[in-house]
Scaffold this active site. Structure first.
Site, PDB file in Angstrom:
ATOM      1  N   HIS A   1       0.587  -1.310  -0.071  1.00  0.00           N
ATOM      2  CA  HIS A   1      -0.095   0.102  -0.147  1.00  0.00           C
ATOM      3  C   HIS A   1       0.805   1.127   0.000  1.00  0.00           C
ATOM      4  O   HIS A   1       0.559   2.199   0.596  1.00  0.00           O
ATOM      5  CB  HIS A   1      -1.066  -0.175   1.171  1.00  0.00           C
ATOM      6  CG  HIS A   1      -0.638  -0.108   2.408  1.00  0.00           C
ATOM      7  ND1 HIS A   1       0.280   0.452   3.120  1.00  0.00           N
ATOM      8  CD2 HIS A   1      -1.090  -0.916   3.425  1.00  0.00           C
ATOM      9  CE1 HIS A   1       0.347   0.192   4.351  1.00  0.00           C
ATOM     10  NE2 HIS A   1      -0.534  -0.686   4.690  1.00  0.00           N
TER      11      HIS A   1
ATOM     12  N   ASP B   1      -3.866  -8.011   5.635  1.00  0.00           N
ATOM     13  CA  ASP B   1      -2.382  -8.607   5.393  1.00  0.00           C
ATOM     14  C   ASP B   1      -2.430  -9.769   6.643  1.00  0.00           C
ATOM     15  O   ASP B   1      -1.537 -10.891   6.465  1.00  0.00           O
ATOM     16  CB  ASP B   1      -1.215  -7.888   5.521  1.00  0.00           C
ATOM     17  CG  ASP B   1      -1.206  -6.844   6.721  1.00  0.00           C
ATOM     18  OD1 ASP B   1      -2.034  -6.502   7.063  1.00  0.00           O
ATOM     19  OD2 ASP B   1       0.236  -6.638   7.037  1.00  0.00           O
TER      20      ASP B   1
ATOM     21  N   HIS C   1      -1.075  -0.221  15.474  1.00  0.00           N
ATOM     22  CA  HIS C   1      -1.130   0.871  14.833  1.00  0.00           C
ATOM     23  C   HIS C   1      -2.701   1.467  14.424  1.00  0.00           C
ATOM     24  O   HIS C   1      -3.000   2.261  13.776  1.00  0.00           O
ATOM     25  CB  HIS C   1      -0.261   1.253  13.419  1.00  0.00           C
ATOM     26  CG  HIS C   1      -0.516   0.306  12.525  1.00  0.00           C
ATOM     27  ND1 HIS C   1      -0.775   0.971  11.140  1.00  0.00           N
ATOM     28  CD2 HIS C   1      -0.684  -1.070  12.398  1.00  0.00           C
ATOM     29  CE1 HIS C   1      -0.999  -0.183  10.402  1.00  0.00           C
ATOM     30  NE2 HIS C   1      -0.896  -1.062  11.055  1.00  0.00           N
TER      31      HIS C   1
ATOM     32  N   ASP D   1       2.095  -5.844  14.348  1.00  0.00           N
ATOM     33  CA  ASP D   1       2.852  -5.259  13.513  1.00  0.00           C
ATOM     34  C   ASP D   1       3.899  -4.500  14.287  1.00  0.00           C
ATOM     35  O   ASP D   1       4.993  -4.204  13.485  1.00  0.00           O
ATOM     36  CB  ASP D   1       1.974  -4.073  12.949  1.00  0.00           C
ATOM     37  CG  ASP D   1       1.158  -4.561  11.788  1.00  0.00           C
ATOM     38  OD1 ASP D   1       1.603  -5.379  10.988  1.00  0.00           O
ATOM     39  OD2 ASP D   1       0.145  -3.863  11.447  1.00  0.00           O
TER      40      ASP D   1
ATOM     41  N   TYR E   1      10.724   0.589   8.417  1.00  0.00           N
ATOM     42  CA  TYR E   1       9.414   0.111   8.850  1.00  0.00           C
ATOM     43  C   TYR E   1       8.819   0.975  10.028  1.00  0.00           C
ATOM     44  O   TYR E   1       7.701   1.501   9.943  1.00  0.00           O
ATOM     45  CB  TYR E   1       9.473  -1.268   9.591  1.00  0.00           C
ATOM     46  CG  TYR E   1       8.074  -2.138   9.830  1.00  0.00           C
ATOM     47  CD1 TYR E   1       7.427  -2.721   8.974  1.00  0.00           C
ATOM     48  CD2 TYR E   1       7.856  -1.815  10.956  1.00  0.00           C
ATOM     49  CE1 TYR E   1       6.319  -3.539   9.398  1.00  0.00           C
ATOM     50  CE2 TYR E   1       6.693  -2.485  11.516  1.00  0.00           C
ATOM     51  CZ  TYR E   1       5.921  -3.311  10.518  1.00  0.00           C
ATOM     52  OH  TYR E   1       4.667  -4.001  11.011  1.00  0.00           O
TER      53      TYR E   1
ATOM     54  N   HIS F   1       5.595  -9.584  10.734  1.00  0.00           N
ATOM     55  CA  HIS F   1       6.294  -9.189   9.530  1.00  0.00           C
ATOM     56  C   HIS F   1       7.628  -9.325   9.995  1.00  0.00           C
ATOM     57  O   HIS F   1       8.313  -8.878  11.028  1.00  0.00           O
ATOM     58  CB  HIS F   1       6.356  -7.704   8.925  1.00  0.00           C
ATOM     59  CG  HIS F   1       4.840  -7.552   8.377  1.00  0.00           C
ATOM     60  ND1 HIS F   1       4.179  -7.846   7.467  1.00  0.00           N
ATOM     61  CD2 HIS F   1       3.797  -6.593   9.147  1.00  0.00           C
ATOM     62  CE1 HIS F   1       2.882  -7.583   7.354  1.00  0.00           C
ATOM     63  NE2 HIS F   1       2.540  -6.803   8.488  1.00  0.00           N
TER      64      HIS F   1
HETATM   65 FE1  FEO Z   1      -1.356  -3.037  10.109  1.00  0.00          FE
HETATM   66 FE2  FEO Z   1       0.770  -5.735   9.017  1.00  0.00          FE
HETATM   67  O1  FEO Z   1      -0.898  -4.628   9.082  1.00  0.00           O
END
Ligand code: FEO
Length: 395
Positions: free
Chosen positions: A24, A82, A144, A163, A191, A224
Site C-alpha cells: 500500500h 494482511d 497502529h 505489527d 518500517y 512481519h
Molecule cells: Fe497493520 Fe501488517 O498490518
C-alpha cells in the site's frame, strides 16, 4: 518446510511474500512475510492468520503440526487484511474455533467480513488458559489501528505484538541471530519510519506499560519479518531511540528538478551544510522513493525541501512527498524550503504554508531562483546551507 519452533510447542506457521514490492505505497524492496504462530497445548491456538492468497500455504503449514480442524482458538491481534484476510478460509475448516480479539477488533472483523464468527473479546490483563501454558492479552490501541492488541505467552516469555517491532523483510531465515544484523536493523528502521513515526509518544508509553507489567520477555515475535530471540531488548531500545525526538546533527535535502535548476541549488546548499561539517544527504524524488526519503528523515534534525514550480504549484513528486510527510508528523525537526521558478513563483511559499499548517517548525529564510541559477545564486544557496548548518550546531 521443517518445523520452526520459538519455544516448546510454539511454531511459526506463516508465509513469506518474496515478490511484493508495493505494500500500500510502502516500497518493500526486500519483500515481507506474514507471520502466524501455532501453539500446541491441551488447547490449540493459532495466533493471527495471513493474507488471503496465502491461506492454502498457511493451512499446509498448520497441517504438518496438527489437523487444522482441531484449532480451538484463533487470536486476531489486528484486523488489517494482511493478517486477517485468510481468517474466513481458516475458520471454515476450524469450525469450532473461538476467535479472540479486542472489542474494537470484534467490530472491525464484523465490518470486514460477512461471516458470522464466534468472537470472544478480551482486554488488557485478561488471560486464556491453554493447559500448561497461559496467554495474556495487552490492548495496544492505535499501535497502529484502534483494534491492535499484543498477545503474551507467559510460560515461554513470547510476546506476539503483531505489527509492532516488525520489518518488511522476506527471508528463508526466521530469527535475528540467523540474518545480517545491519540489514535487519535497516529494515526495522525503515518500517518504524514509514508506519510508526506518528505514534512515537504512544510507543514510549506502551513500552513503559510493558516494563511495569514485569513480563519476562525472551522472544519478540512480530507479524512481519524476523523474530527477535537473541536479544529482544535490542529492538525495544531502538524503538525508544527512534521515538525519543533526539535526532542526529544531520540534514536531509529532498527535492526534484525539471531542467536541473533545483538540482544545482540542492547541491550548492549541501555544499554549504557540509562546509560546517554537518552530515547531509540528498534525495532526488524521481531517483529514489518516498519510503527511502522518510527513513533518512527519521533521525535527521533538519529537512530542506526543494521544488521547481509547475503551473504555479510545487512539482507533483514534491507535492506527494509533502502529503506523505505531513501525515507522518515527524517531531523535533527544523524545516526549510527552496525552489526555482520561471515567471510565476510559488512552490517554496506553498510548501512553507503546508508545513506550517501541519505544525512543523519552519525556518523563515528561503532561497528562490528564477530560471537557471548563476554563480551569485549558487553562492546564496551555499550560504543558505551554511546558515542551516549553524542552526543545527546551535541546537
Ligand atoms: Fe497493520 Fe501488517 O498490518
Amino acid at each position: 518446510m521443517s518445523r520452526i519452533n520459538l519455544a516448546p510447542g510454539v511454531s511459526w506457521v506463516g508465509v513469506v511474500d518474496w515478490n511484493i514490492r508495493d505494500f500500500h505505497g510502502y516500497t518493500t524492496s526486500r519483500g515481507t512475510s506474514y507471520n502466524a504462530y501455532l501453539i500446541k497445548d491441551e488447547k490449540i491456538v493459532l495466533v493471527d492468520t495471513v493474507k488471503h492468497n496465502f491461506a492454502e500455504e498457511l493451512l499446509n503449514n498448520i497441517s504438518r503440526i496438527v489437523e487444522p480442524s482441531k484449532i480451538d482458538y484463533i487470536i486476531v491481534n489486528h484486523v488489517e487484511m494482511d493478517h486477517s484476510s485468510a481468517l474466513p478460509a481458516i475458520a471454515k475448516i476450524a469450525k469450532d474455533a473461538v476467535i479472540v480479539a479486542s472489542q474494537r477488533g470484534k467490530e472491525a472483523i464484523a465490518e470486514h467480513y460477512e461471516d458470522n464468527f464466534n468472537v470472544k473479546t478480551v482486554k488488557t490483563g485478561d488471560s486464556l488458559e491453554l493447559g500448561t501454558k497461559t496467554l495474556r492479552f495487552i490492548e495496544a490501541p492505535m499501535l497502529h489501528w484502534p483494534d491492535s492488541m499484543f498477545t503474551f505467552l507467559v510460560e515461554d516469555g513470547v510476546l506476539m505484538p503483531n505489527d509492532a517491532f516488525g520489518q518488511h523483510l522476506a527471508s528463508s531465515k526466521r530469527f535475528d541471530d540467523e540474518v545480517d544484523e545491519h540489514l535487519l536493523m535497516e529494515e526495522a528502521k525503515k518500517y518504524y519510519a514509514n508506519i510508526l513515526m506518528p505514534l512515537g509518544p504512544l510507543i514510549t508509553r506502551k513500552i513503559q506499560e510493558l516494563n511495569q507489567m514485569s513480563l519476562v520477555l525472551r522472544v519478540i515475535a512480530p507479524s512481519h519479518g524476523i523474530i527477535w530471540r537473541s536479544d529482544p531488548m535490542r529492538i525495544v531500545k531502538a524503538y525508544l531511540e527512534w521515538s525519543g525526538d533526539k535526532p542526529k546533527k544531520k540534514a536531509v535535502i529532498v527535492y526534484d528538478t525539471m531542467w536541473g535548476s533545483t538540482d544545482k541549488m540542492a547541491r550548492a546548499i549541501a555544499e554549504g551544510i557540509s562546509h560546517e561539517d554537518i552530515e547531509v544527504r540528498l534525495i532526488k524524488l524521481r531517483s529514489s522513493d518516498l519510503t527511502e526519503a522518510v527513513t533518512e528523515i527519521l533521525d535527521a534534525q533538519a529537512v530542506l525541501v526543494g521544488s521547481p514550480t509547475l503551473n504555479n504549484q510545487m512539482f507533483p513528486t514534491v507535492a506527494a512527498f509533502m502529503n506523505y510527510i505531513t501525515g507522518l508528523k515527524p517531531r523535533g525537526k527544523l524545516w526549510w524550503f527552496f525552489g526555482s521558478f520561471g515567471w510565476g513563483g510559488g512552490s517554496a511559499r506553498s510548501m512553507m504554508e503546508q508545513a506550517r499548517k501541519a505544525g512543523f517548525q519552519v525556518g523563515d529564510s528561503t532561497v528562490e531562483v528564477r530560471y537557471v541559477p548563476d554563480v551569485n545564486d549558487l553562492k546564496k544557496c551555499s550560504e543558505f546551507g551554511r546558515q542551516v548548518a549553524l542552526e543545527i550546531k546551535a541546537r
